[in-house]
Design an enzyme around this catalytic site. Sequence first.
Site: not given
Ligand code: ADP
Length: 493
Positions: A238-239, A294, A260
């Site tokens: 994710g991010s 990515c 990743e």
């Molecule tokens: P993307 O922009 O690729 O969706 P994110 O980082 O926003 O990436 O989200 C990736 C994952 O992390 C998603 O599955 C989301 O549900 C989860 N997520 C987002 N914020 C949180 C948080 N504060 N705590 C736990 N999981 C999170």
Amino acid sequence: MTIFEGAGSSTVTTHFINGEWTAPGGATFPVTNPLNDELVADSAAGGAEEARAAVAAAAAAFPAWATLAPGARQQLFLKAADIVDRRTEELVALMAVEGGASRAFAFFQIRLSAAMLRQAAGWGYLPAGEVIRSDTPGRTATVTRKPLGVVAGFTPWNGAFYLAWRTFLLPMAFGNTTVIKPSELAPLSSGLIHAEILEEAGFPPGTFNVITHAPGDAVAISDVFFASPAVRCINFTGSDKTARILGAQAGKALKRMVLELGGFNPVILLDDADIEESIKAVTFGAFLHQGQVCMNARKVYVARSIHDDFVAGLAARVEALKIGDPLDPTVIIGPLITDAAVGQIGARVQDALDRGATLVTGGTSNGRLYSPTILTDVPADAICTTGADETFGPLLVVEAFDDLDAALRDAQNTPYGLTASIMTRDRARGMDIANRFDSGIVHVNAPTMASEAALPVGGVKDSGWGRSGYYAVEDFTEHRLTTVSSQPGRYPF
Ligand code: ADP
């Protein structure tokens, strides 16, 4: 009966815990087609309770899975690969309606997934340790690789099908059991469809569990992962923004993390580059999945002597990419995943234009369809060119350079360090430049996303920790030292 039986069908999905689909009837959330907002499925909106049940199931399944004979595990993975092949057309349709993936991108993922399953099938037979020489007479010391336990995974919506396999298949191949929390934006293609495939292949109950959740409810589930002693590793895609939050929790809970994350992914075109080949590689590298991967290229540095020819050829090739509904097999550019994604790219293109950039092509949108966009003459302070933040969409900055060293410095003036590519007919020169890159991956004469199942993908700096392919053995196992002594010890007291 499968959870997804074709584009446009509406269905209800449930969690997959301990080898069973949970009973429908609880709260759900809609999963919709990013092209037209049509309902793809209503998915179960889970929380802490389901997460605890899934972790318990994975923990219970761990001892038997960790010690299963390599041949038995191999059969399961090979069977799953065959099911992936058999269900190819259905998977292509699912990735189109749920994630906006073109047929080309869906095939890219399906082939990689089947290849990874077939490779991982044999890993159980690879040497599991070493004998270490001991200074103590009569002592035999061995170091063996042991699985960690339960690995909890966050699977992403973008390269949903392949990246989900990568999130749980690699830990499972080394003897771990898993719980997956798919992205709320694409839970079917980033986890639920995998549960169907593994169920059919005959994986033992509990080895693989999937819990879905409504937007905004991720924290309740991830809190359970961090609080559970059985969970020994969190595998997150994710991010970097979310990774920092989870990393802080991992620090408190002392849990291993595999990350990743994003990338900036520069391409360097030297003056001796094959221009036609470079145009193809950059078009693919920048615009596969409309720039939502990515590893997409975000910026190309071109030797000034070939800049104009390159830009003209690139624009012509990019303008020929068909935009529209990815269910049409000739479409290459489907919709962006959300309105926020469209808003981000629109704002960044406008920001660059306001500062004086030149729009070579693109810059238009129709709903969530955003045309592949190329900018040149982008001032150094425009957000899209700084490398400080990923622009997650079909936007490519092209810049002429006179001084290669300055271009290399600029290309690496970014917190990310995922992948890069160098185009040159002089392979030795390409290797020299590759060695100067501070990134997890550098390709010479290939796109930034020259993925293969066996090649270890992963980043440095803010792009993450950990590698895919067999190299993931470092992430998902730990070394156990065992000694056996055959003589009485000599003790100082
Ligand atoms: P993307 O922009 O690729 O969706 P994110 O980082 O926003 O990436 O989200 C990736 C994952 O992390 C998603 O599955 C989301 O549900 C989860 N997520 C987002 N914020 C949180 C948080 N504060 N705590 C736990 N999981 C999170």
